[in-house]
Design a protein around this motif. Structure first.
Motif, PDB file in Angstrom:
ATOM      1  N   UNK B 135      47.031  39.508  35.701  1.00 31.54           N
ATOM      2  CA  UNK B 135      48.361  39.539  36.319  1.00 31.54           C
ATOM      3  C   UNK B 135      48.828  40.340  37.432  1.00 31.54           C
ATOM      4  N   UNK B 136      48.404  41.805  36.797  1.00 32.39           N
ATOM      5  CA  UNK B 136      48.852  42.806  37.730  1.00 32.39           C
ATOM      6  C   UNK B 136      47.954  42.761  39.034  1.00 32.39           C
ATOM      7  N   UNK B 137      46.705  42.313  38.889  1.00 36.68           N
ATOM      8  CA  UNK B 137      45.648  42.340  40.366  1.00 36.68           C
ATOM      9  C   UNK B 137      46.548  41.310  40.885  1.00 36.68           C
ATOM     10  N   UNK B 138      46.642  40.079  40.702  1.00 36.92           N
ATOM     11  CA  UNK B 138      46.728  38.885  41.576  1.00 36.92           C
ATOM     12  C   UNK B 138      48.513  39.092  42.054  1.00 36.92           C
ATOM     13  N   UNK B 139      49.157  39.801  41.437  1.00 34.89           N
ATOM     14  CA  UNK B 139      50.419  40.081  41.950  1.00 34.89           C
ATOM     15  C   UNK B 139      50.583  41.050  43.073  1.00 34.89           C
ATOM     16  N   UNK B 140      49.389  42.054  43.028  1.00 28.49           N
ATOM     17  CA  UNK B 140      49.438  42.981  44.133  1.00 28.49           C
ATOM     18  C   UNK B 140      48.440  42.523  45.026  1.00 28.49           C
ATOM     19  N   UNK B 141      47.692  41.570  45.042  1.00 26.36           N
ATOM     20  CA  UNK B 141      46.762  40.926  45.962  1.00 26.36           C
ATOM     21  C   UNK B 141      46.583  39.622  46.281  1.00 26.36           C
ATOM     22  N   UNK B 142      46.386  38.978  47.534  1.00 24.92           N
ATOM     23  CA  UNK B 142      46.313  37.721  47.763  1.00 24.92           C
ATOM     24  C   UNK B 142      44.967  37.126  47.366  1.00 24.92           C
ATOM     25  N   UNK B 143      44.715  37.182  46.202  1.00 20.55           N
ATOM     26  CA  UNK B 143      43.375  36.941  45.446  1.00 20.55           C
ATOM     27  C   UNK B 143      43.370  35.613  44.597  1.00 20.55           C
ATOM     28  N   UNK B 144      42.443  35.128  44.649  1.00 21.24           N
ATOM     29  CA  UNK B 144      41.900  34.025  43.645  1.00 21.24           C
ATOM     30  C   UNK B 144      41.318  34.767  42.805  1.00 21.24           C
ATOM     31  N   UNK B 145      41.748  35.047  41.354  1.00 24.04           N
ATOM     32  CA  UNK B 145      40.906  35.649  40.284  1.00 24.04           C
ATOM     33  C   UNK B 145      40.292  34.821  39.247  1.00 24.04           C
ATOM     34  N   UNK B 146      38.990  34.937  38.819  1.00 24.43           N
ATOM     35  CA  UNK B 146      38.335  34.177  37.797  1.00 24.43           C
ATOM     36  C   UNK B 146      37.972  35.357  36.711  1.00 24.43           C
ATOM     37  N   UNK B 147      38.130  34.800  35.642  1.00 26.17           N
ATOM     38  CA  UNK B 147      37.339  35.735  34.505  1.00 26.17           C
ATOM     39  C   UNK B 147      36.011  35.203  34.511  1.00 26.17           C
ATOM     40  N   UNK B 148      35.202  36.512  34.444  1.00 25.42           N
ATOM     41  CA  UNK B 148      33.792  36.153  34.162  1.00 25.42           C
ATOM     42  C   UNK B 148      33.209  36.960  32.736  1.00 25.42           C
TER      43      UNK B 148
END
Lengths: 361, 361
Positions: B135-148
C-alpha cells in the motif's frame, strides 16, 4: 396339489450377515437386502422359490423379534401367525426345534424343508424338482435328509458332506460331515467325487427330527417338551419368551446331523451359492465390459476392473485406477477394501465397534 | 489507523473451482468450503486475514449474483452494500474494473488490494506486513503492483513472474509474466532465482488501474465510463445489470498486467498456495502417522497411506490397501481417483455432464 397339504417350508431368517458390513447391518441384515438390484431381497427370492412347492399358508418364517417388521414388510402375503419370533439368538438347533414342535402340534403328519433365507439359487425349477423328491423320500423313510451341492471348485469356505452307500441314484447315506477344508484338502475332495457342499438345507418329518433332538440334544428337547401342550395355541408366544432363551446355542449340524445315524444326502445341482462373501457375490453377479459388478449403481469407471460396487441408488460413483476392490457405500459408512482382503472385514467391524460402539454396526 | 481510511480490500469470490469436484459444486464452490476442517471456509479465512489491514467497512466482496446468499451467510459482518454482485461470469478484468470504478467514485484517493478468496496463506502476520508495504508503495507511485511468491519447488501449475530492475530490496520492476512452464523450464526458473510465482494478488490506486484499463482494454473502460455518474449511487446496480454482461471476458493478467509498463513486483514469502489441486491441498494439510490427510473425517485405515479424504463429517470411512488416492464423498457423488491422475478429474466432470446433465455438477 392336495398331496402336499402336510408339507411345510421353514425359512430361517434370523441371521445378521456381518460379513457384508457395512451393507448388511444389525438393523438390516443380508437376507433383507436387494443384493442383485433386481427389486427383490434374498428373503423375497427365497419365499417366491418355495411358493410352487407347498401351499402358501404352509410357509413359516423363523426370525429374530427385532426383524418382525422387516419380514412383514417384505412378505406382506404371509399371515402373522406364520412368522415365529425368536426372543434371542440361539443358532439353528433351537430355531429348528421350535419349528418342528410347532408343526408337529398343528399337523402330526407334517414334513418340512428347512432353508436359509440368504442364499442364492439360480435354477429354480431344478430346485423345485429336488425338493419334491426330497419330500417324497422323507415321507417314506425315517430319515434326516440334507441337500448336498455338486462342488464345482475347491472351495475352502464351505463344509463338505462325504457320501456313503447309495440308495438310489443321487440319494445316498451320509458318511461324514467335514468342516471347512484347507485348499489342498478341498482339491482332494473335489477330485474324489465323494464330497458335496453342505448347503444347510434339510428335509424331514417333524416327528423324526423331534426324535433326533431327544436322542442327540436331550437338554434342548426337554426344554421344548415342557411346552408340548401350548404349541399351536395362543400360549405358545409366552412359553417361547420364557424358555427359548434357556436353550443352548448350538447348530443343527453339530448338534444333530454329525451324530445321527439316519442322515441321508440328496445330491443336487441347482446353481447354489451361500453368498457368504463379497467374492461369492461378485462371482454370481453380471459384469460390465470391464469386469466390474455395478448392480444398479451409477458407476463411471476409468481404468478400473474387477471391482464390486454397492452404493445407494442415486449416488454417482466415479472411480479411476482401482483394481479388484470392494466399494460399499451404505450412507453413513463407506468401505473401500481389496477383494483379496475381505476376510479382514470382520476384524474391521470389531475395530469399529471398539471405537464407535454400535453406532455403525 | 487513520492513515488507512483510503485503503480498500477487494475479495474476488465468483469462481466455481471445478477442479475440486465433487467437493466443490456449482452451488457451493471452493471458496465457501471448510477445506481444512477448521470451521472456517477459505473465504472466511481470506476475510479475517484482511481485517487487521483496513477498516472493516473498506472490505469489498465481488461475487456472482447466485452466491449472494452464501457470502451474506458466511460473512454476516459485511454490510450488504459492500457485496458487489456480478450478473454474469466475466473473468477478472471486468470484476476488477467495476471495483476500481466503484471505489474511485466513493473515494477518489482510494488505493486497493485485489485478492482471490480461495487461496491459502499460512503466515498471516508476514502477509500483513507485505500488504502494508505494498500500500505504501502504490500510494507513492503510479504503479501496478503484484505479489510474487518465492518459489520452493519447480511447480508446473503456476504462472511465473520474471524480475527486472530492483527499486529497493524485494521491490522490483517486472520483466515478463510467463505461462505455466513444463517441468524442465520450471527447474531452470527455480534455480535462476529470477522467477517468482504469480499469486494473482495486486495492489494499486483506483485511479491508476482505471488509467491502465483505458490504455490496454479501452472497450472495457468505455463500457464502465458510461456509468461514471452512477457508481456509488443506488443506480449502480441497474447500470451493472445492463452493462456488465457486455464486457469482454478476459483476465487482468492477460488484459493489463502483461502489457503495462508500470508493473512492479513485491517479492514475498508468507506460506502461500493457490490450493488449485487436490495435491496442493494434500501438501498443505496435516498428515496422520500413515501420511493420510483425513481432515475432520472419521477415517479408519489399514495398510493405506498417502491418501486424502474429504467426506461428510459423521460418515465413517474404512479403507484398506489404498495408496495415494483422493477419496471425496460429497453425499450424492463419490470420487475415488489416484492423486497422480487428478488432472483427469476435469475430463471426468465433462463426462458426468454429458451423461447426467447438471445433476451432479
Amino acid at each position: 396339489m392336495d398331496n402336499n397339504k402336510h408339507r411345510y417350508c421353514v425359512i430361517m431368517c434370523g441371521g445378521i450377515g456381518s460379513r457384508f458390513w457395512p451393507y448388511s447391518r444389525t438393523d438390516k441384515p443380508k437376507q433383507f437386502i436387494d443384493f442383485f438390484g433386481t427389486g427383490r431381497s434374498l428373503l423375497q427370492m427365497s419365499y417366491e422359490r418355495l411358493l410352487p412347492i407347498v401351499p402358501k399358508e404352509n410357509i413359516l418364517v423363523m426370525t429374530n423379534a427385532r426383524y418382525a417388521d422387516k419380514v412383514r414388510e417384505q412378505l406382506p402375503d404371509i399371515s402373522p401367525d406364520r412368522i415365529l419370533l425368536e426372543p434371542d439368538r440361539r443358532n439353528t438347533a433351537p430355531c429348528i426345534a421350535w419349528a418342528a414342535y410347532h408343526l408337529a402340534a398343528i399337523d402330526p403328519q407334517a414334513s418340512m424343508i428347512v432353508t436359509p433365507s440368504d442364499h442364492l439359487i439360480t435354477r429354480e425349477s431344478v430346485f423345485e424338482q429336488c425338493v419334491l423328491r426330497g419330500f417324497d423320500f422323507v415321507e417314506n423313510n425315517d430319515a434326516l435328509l440334507t441337500l448336498g451341492i455338486h462342488p464345482t471348485r475347491p472351495e475352502t469356505g464351505y463344509g463338505y458332506i462325504q457320501i456313503g452307500r447309495e440308495l438310489e441314484p443321487g440319494l445316498l447315506k451320509v458318511k461324514t460331515f467335514t468342516e471347512k477344508p484347507d485348499l489342498e484338502l478341498a482339491k482332494v475332495f473335489l477330485e474324489s467325487g465323494e464330497f458335496f457342499w453342505n448347503a444347510g438345507i434339510f428335509l424331514w418329518r417333524a416327528e423324526v427330527i423331534k426324535k433326533a433332538f431327544h436322542r442327540y440334544l436331550p437338554d434342548l428337547a426337554s426344554e421344548f417338551d415342557l411346552g408340548e401342550s401350548v404349541f399351536g395355541t395362543p400360549a405358545e408366544t409366552e412359553f417361547i419368551q420364557t424358555h427359548f432363551p434357556s436353550c443352548p446355542s448350538i447348530s443343527i449340524d453339530f448338534g444333530v446331523m454329525e451324530k445321527a445315524d439316519n442322515v441321508y444326502v440328496e445330491c443336487v445341482d441347482f446353481g447354489w451359492s451361500d453368498l457368504g462373501t463379497w467374492t461369492s457375490l461378485y462371482d454370481n453377479s453380471p459384469k460390465t465390459a470391464d469386469s466390474n459388478v455395478t448392480q444398479k449403481c451409477r458407476v463411471m469407471t476409468y481404468g478400473s476392473s474387477g471391482n464390486i460396487f454397492m452404493t445407494p441408488e442415486d449416488k454417482l460413483v466415479v472411480v479411476s485406477g482401482l483394481q479388484n476392490y470392494i466399494v460399499a457405500d451404505a450412507g453413513d459408512v463407506l468401505l473401500i477394501c481389496p477383494r483379496s482382503e475381505e476376510q479382514r472385514i470382520k476384524n474391521m467391524v470389531i475395530d469399529v465397534e471398539q471405537r464407535f460402539d454400535d453406532r455403525y454396526l
